[in-house]
Every structure is written in C-alpha cells, then in structure tokens.
Design a protein around this motif. Sequence first.
Motif, mmCIF file in Angstrom:
data_model
loop_
_atom_site.group_PDB
_atom_site.id
_atom_site.type_symbol
_atom_site.label_atom_id
_atom_site.label_comp_id
_atom_site.label_asym_id
_atom_site.label_seq_id
_atom_site.Cartn_x
_atom_site.Cartn_y
_atom_site.Cartn_z
ATOM 1 N N HIS A 124 0.819 -1.115 -0.155
ATOM 2 C CA HIS A 124 0.066 -0.039 -0.013
ATOM 3 C C HIS A 124 1.011 1.270 -0.013
ATOM 4 O O HIS A 124 1.863 1.373 0.582
ATOM 5 C CB HIS A 124 -0.845 -0.186 1.378
ATOM 6 N N PHE A 125 0.320 2.380 -0.668
ATOM 7 C CA PHE A 125 1.138 3.626 -0.930
ATOM 8 C C PHE A 125 1.411 4.195 0.471
ATOM 9 O O PHE A 125 0.534 4.575 1.351
ATOM 10 C CB PHE A 125 0.354 4.569 -1.594
ATOM 11 N N GLN A 126 2.689 4.538 0.810
ATOM 12 C CA GLN A 126 3.046 5.275 2.054
ATOM 13 C C GLN A 126 4.399 5.599 2.255
ATOM 14 O O GLN A 126 5.285 5.073 1.175
ATOM 15 C CB GLN A 126 2.834 4.329 3.597
ATOM 16 N N PRO A 127 4.701 6.974 2.601
ATOM 17 C CA PRO A 127 6.249 7.179 2.717
ATOM 18 C C PRO A 127 6.965 6.497 3.697
ATOM 19 O O PRO A 127 6.347 5.659 4.262
ATOM 20 C CB PRO A 127 6.098 8.569 3.192
ATOM 21 N N ARG A 128 8.384 6.703 3.853
ATOM 22 C CA ARG A 128 9.172 5.849 4.669
ATOM 23 C C ARG A 128 8.566 5.986 6.290
ATOM 24 O O ARG A 128 8.995 4.928 7.101
ATOM 25 C CB ARG A 128 10.490 6.347 4.484
ATOM 26 N N LYS A 129 8.210 7.170 6.545
ATOM 27 C CA LYS A 129 7.672 7.402 7.714
ATOM 28 C C LYS A 129 6.810 8.671 8.153
ATOM 29 O O LYS A 129 6.443 9.338 7.014
ATOM 30 C CB LYS A 129 8.955 7.715 8.708
ATOM 31 N N ASN A 130 6.401 8.855 9.074
ATOM 32 C CA ASN A 130 5.510 10.091 9.461
ATOM 33 C C ASN A 130 4.130 9.889 8.922
ATOM 34 O O ASN A 130 3.529 8.798 8.694
ATOM 35 C CB ASN A 130 6.210 11.286 8.663
ATOM 36 N N TRP A 131 3.410 10.979 9.148
ATOM 37 C CA TRP A 131 1.945 11.125 9.220
ATOM 38 C C TRP A 131 1.626 11.482 7.721
ATOM 39 O O TRP A 131 2.069 12.270 7.084
ATOM 40 C CB TRP A 131 1.423 12.010 10.027
ATOM 41 N N ILE A 132 0.768 10.890 7.109
ATOM 42 C CA ILE A 132 0.059 11.158 5.904
ATOM 43 C C ILE A 132 -1.534 11.253 5.980
ATOM 44 O O ILE A 132 -2.194 10.478 7.003
ATOM 45 C CB ILE A 132 0.301 10.341 4.823
ATOM 46 N N ASN A 133 -2.293 12.336 5.282
ATOM 47 C CA ASN A 133 -3.556 12.141 5.006
ATOM 48 C C ASN A 133 -3.964 12.203 3.517
ATOM 49 O O ASN A 133 -3.429 11.501 2.902
ATOM 50 C CB ASN A 133 -4.435 12.916 6.061
ATOM 51 N N ASP A 134 -4.847 12.953 3.378
ATOM 52 C CA ASP A 134 -5.511 12.929 2.017
ATOM 53 C C ASP A 134 -4.633 13.131 0.846
ATOM 54 O O ASP A 134 -3.563 13.324 0.512
ATOM 55 C CB ASP A 134 -6.227 14.438 1.638
ATOM 56 N N PRO A 135 -5.002 12.255 -0.109
ATOM 57 C CA PRO A 135 -4.366 11.952 -1.507
ATOM 58 C C PRO A 135 -4.702 13.422 -2.337
ATOM 59 O O PRO A 135 -5.796 13.797 -2.066
ATOM 60 C CB PRO A 135 -4.907 10.874 -2.264
#
Length: 595
Positions: free
Chosen positions: A53-64
């Motif tokens: 699933h799409f995610q960065p290496r670390k930290n918080w993400i929200n809306d595409p």
Amino acid sequence: MRALGRVVWAWLLLLQLAGASHVVHDYESLEAEAAAAAVPPSIVDPLMRTGYHFQPRKNWINDPNAPLYYKGWYHLFYQYNPKGAVWGNIVWAHSVSRDLINWAALKPAIEPSIPSDKYGCWSGSATTLPDGTPVIMYTGVSRSDVNYQVQNVAYPRNTSDPLLREWVKPSHNPIIVPRGGINATQFRDPTTAWRAPEDGRWRLLIGSVAGTGRGRGGAPPRGAAYVYRSRDFRRWTRARRPLHSAATGMWECPDFYPVGTSGRRAGVEASSVSAASGKKVKYVLKNSLDLRRYDYYTVGAYDRAAERYVPDDPAGDERHLRYDYGNFYASKTFYDPAKRRRILWGWANESDTAADDVAKGWAGIQAIPRTVWLDPSGKQLLQWPIEEVEALRGKSVALKDTVIKPGQHVEVAGIQTAQADVEVSFAFEATSLASAEALDPAMAGDAQRLCGARGADVGGGVGPFGLWVLASADRQERTAVFFRVFRPAHGGKPVVLMCTDPIKSSLNPNLYQPTFAGFVDTDISNGKISLRSLIDRSVVESFGAGGKTCILSRVYPSLAIGKNARLYVFNGGKAEVRVSRLTAWEMKKPLMNGA
Ligand SMILES: *[C@@H]1O[C@H](CO)[C@@H](O)[C@H](O)[C@H]1NC(C)=O
Ligand SMILES: *[C@@H]1O[C@H](CO)[C@@H](O)[C@H](O)[C@H]1NC(C)=O
Ligand SMILES: *[C@H]1O[C@@H](CO)[C@H](O)[C@@H](O)[C@@H]1NC(C)=O
C-alpha cells in the motif's frame, strides 16, 4: 529510482533536523505519552507495517492530492507531516510512478511560502489545461488565529520535466477568497476543473457549508459544493447557488465527474462531455462528511444550464451510498488518459492510538487505487483494484469445489498470507434461501448496526460465510470478512449483508475496532456471490460481488504476524456453502518511496 529516493530522504532528514525546534506542542506531549504508555511490542513490529500500500518511509499522511498523469508518469501528492507521526506542519509530499504500484519519493512540491498559504497547504486537485500543462489548485490557510481558508494555484516551473519536480506559485495568489457570506473557516478542497465546450468556461467546486454554517434546531448545517467559473483560470466568480447541498454538515473534498452508462469500465474525461457530444453519461457527486468521517456519493444528472446537480434518488443524500464502508476518507478520482479509465485514491487512517503511531513512527496509508465505473443498474458505482496490482502476485494456492459444512472451516495452506490477494467464488443451493434469517425491520436500513448485532460468531441460516484473514493457528485471533443473507419481513428479494468483523483481530485491547458493514445490492437467487480481499499485514481491503460493496479495515494482530498469519474459509450458517473456486496469491513488495 532507489537512489533518487535516498537523496530525497536525506534532504527530508535535514529538513526535520532544521525544523526540530518548531515541533508543535501536541507532538511533544504525545511523544512523552508514547514513552509512558505500554505500547504493545507487536504494534512496532516491522512486520506490521503495510508493504504494497502507498506510504512514505515514515511520518503522518492524510488526503491524496492532485493525482495526475503526465508524460508517461503518474503523480501522487498527499498531505504529509515531515516532522512526525501525528497531524501537523502539513506540506504536499510528492511521489512518481510508471505503474501506480512502484513509487519514488521526490521532494515536497508545495510548502508554506507565501502569505496566502503561510499557515497551511491543504488539499486540492490538478487540472490539465488544453496545452497539456497541469495546474494545481489547493487550499491555503492565511491566518493562524481562525484557520482562514483561501484557494491558490501552482504551475510547473519546467514543463519539459516529466517528473514535475518544481512548482511555482504566481504572484496573483490567492485566486479565490471567501466572499459573499461564505464562512472562511469552512471553505476548502477545490476539485479538478472541467471546461464546458459550449462556452469555453472552466468550472470547479469548493467544499463548504450553506449560509453561516449553523444548523437549525440542532440539525447539522447544510454541506454545500459551490461552483466557481473562469475563462482564464485566474479570475473566478461564484455561481449564485451551490451545485448541490444537503443537511449533512460541512462537505470536505468534493469530487464530481461523469461516468458512462454502458456498463463498461471505460472512464470519461469531464471536459469531453457537452450537450452536443452525444455521450451517454450520468454524474457522480462525492463528499467527505466532516462530521461522520466517511465518503458518501450519489448518482445523478448535471443540469448545465442551471449549473445544478440533481441526484436520481431524491433521498440519495440521506440513503448513504459509500465508496467504502470502512476506513476510507478524503478520496479523489482522476481520469487516466493512458488507459482511459477513472481511478479512485482514498486515505485510510490508523485504528491504533496516537501514542502507538508515535512509537511506530508512521500513520496512514493510501488504499490500493481502484478503477471506478457505473454499475449496469445505473444506481451505484463498481470498484475494482487497478489491474497493475496483479503484477505483484507470486506463489499461489487454489481450492476448487470444496464444500464447507455448517459450523466448519477449511484452512488455505501452502503460502504465506500476511500479504496476499484472495479471490473466492461461493455457491449455495438456491433452495437453502428458505432457511435465511428474518431481517429485523428496525435494522433494515442500518448495515453497521445489523452487523454489530449479528457478527461473525453469531450463527445464522445462509451465512455468515466468508474468510478469516490474519488468523492465528489456534484462531484465537482472526478478522472475519463475510456475507450473511436475510429474508425481509414483508417478502421481496433476499437482502445480502457484507461485513468485516475485527472484534477478535487482536489481543491488544487499545484498538478502535468497529464492525464495518454495507448492504450488497445483488440478486442472490442463483446462490452465487464473490469476494476479493487484499491483505497487507495491518490492512484488509475487501470487494464484495465484483466491487459492489467495499470495506477497508485496519487491524493489528498480536499473534497472526508474518509467517504466523493464516487464512481460512468458514461457514457459520445452517446451509452448506461451496467454494466453487478460491485462489490466493502471495504478494511481492514493490518499490515504495525508498522504504
Ligand atoms: C527542464 O527539464 C528537462 C527535462 O528534465 C531538463 O533537460 C532541462 O534542463 C530542464 N530545464 C531547466 C531550465 O531546468
Ligand atoms: C463559521 O464556522 C465555524 C465552524 O468552523 C463556526 O464556529 C462559526 O460560528 C461560523 N461563523 C459564522 C459567522 O457563522
Ligand atoms: C480514523 O480513526 C478513527 C479512530 O481514531 C476515528 O474514529 C476516525 O474518525 C478516523 N477517520 C478519519 C477519516 O479521520
């Protein structure tokens, strides 16, 4: 692509060090809380981190944000906190891909830098201008005291660069400000614009509330999608009335697009439709309801002359069709000109605690992109994982013509199933429908309540049958994804419920584990129904009846991790159920932003 990722991450690390003194107070206290709290070791186990699933290496993400295709590359931007695993310090992170599955991280595309986005670069969308140049419009926060929201644009610095690495904010920003009675604290998330061939003017929507944003007599205020029009993408004027509104509270992240009525999967580009184009289309209006935190849509007609949208079902705004009946929010579609399809991106948050997220160092994923098209009934959408995800399928096992007797279960063994793609077709004798449970009329309109009362472990008639995923060997831990068939009180066709029941998904007591459920508008009289589940360590994404009903659920097993995760087919009903065919594939790991 890897090397590129590394450079970027080194850069982000620098940014993080440079910004360390600005870390918000919230974050500091959460860090202390995380250190003090007994975060179960399984939560921080790297084997719990999603892989494909799409995610960065670390930290918080929200809306595409602003998904787009440009010169052979797919771009995804998203709301990102470069400094930690909780919301804050939001910038537009940017990743590129050839296939929507393997991703390379670039440096953030949009960061606070001008007075009209000084306190936040929030969500927005991309529009491709007639000369092929993409332009991004996004919400900027220009005052810190009241979250004052305006809309800004950004253009690529170098249109010869297929990676669109640098974005420039012209000096005429902001280009849309909250005027004429609009509540400036509830005015955000511009859509992709479309151009009406009739008059050459652009239109786009901005999510808001009607009037002052206060409901009457305790009712929620009216959510509204305001229409703005422009000839030059620079001067925008608001149409007097919103495209549509309903008393469901603030509308975030509106999305509005045409879908073909042929039942085929092909997508429709919004600016290609006009009164003269002869295209047979309906329109979809989706809003993310700030109060409920889910994405709701209706199917209807777009009256171009009146600049209004009318749902086909007059009660549609209250009937609550959802893209997904689980964790799925702030979604956005885009038209993919390379494969002529419409693709849906949506954000799935975590179901553990904020302290867990800080301990893990990450929070949030994007769901696997889905192709969306109109069901032949014309009443709802169908959704299916983009075909590219199938390139990750590895070793597989299959079951064929396997009968699951009432109260029994069968293990699907021979592959690791912590990361798997499972497709299954179920069949039962149509005559057994007589033994289906009676539908309690009080719950007939509320799938989630019904599933809460009739969960995976409550015996039934036809069903519950389905999958136990991320299960431990002793099945003490298991997440059930299943169907249940009901007989309506006053006759009529059987009602099919699809649920994800995570009540037993983990021994960890600190999780948010609601039962998620939706009805499946399918004719079950032939005794057949299919299910597909994408399992990725701490997420289970399921598609019922060919994508009629979808449920994404976040689960965090404490035993069923890595090689210890098992997969079963179960039948908790009185009627015998046959697995006509089941195939389960192990999933490989794509390149994921340098992780
Ligand atoms: C624009 O991008 C192209 C392709 O990446 C590159 O060759 C060129 O040097 C860039 N131009 C500038 C001014 O950066
Ligand atoms: C604007 O909306 C906010 C909620 O975000 C509300 O508290 C405030 O009262 C509204 N302002 C006016 C003038 O109605
Ligand atoms: C996701 O997390 C759960 C548990 O904390 C909340 O209840 C949801 O509101 C939240 N969803 C969104 C879209 O923010």
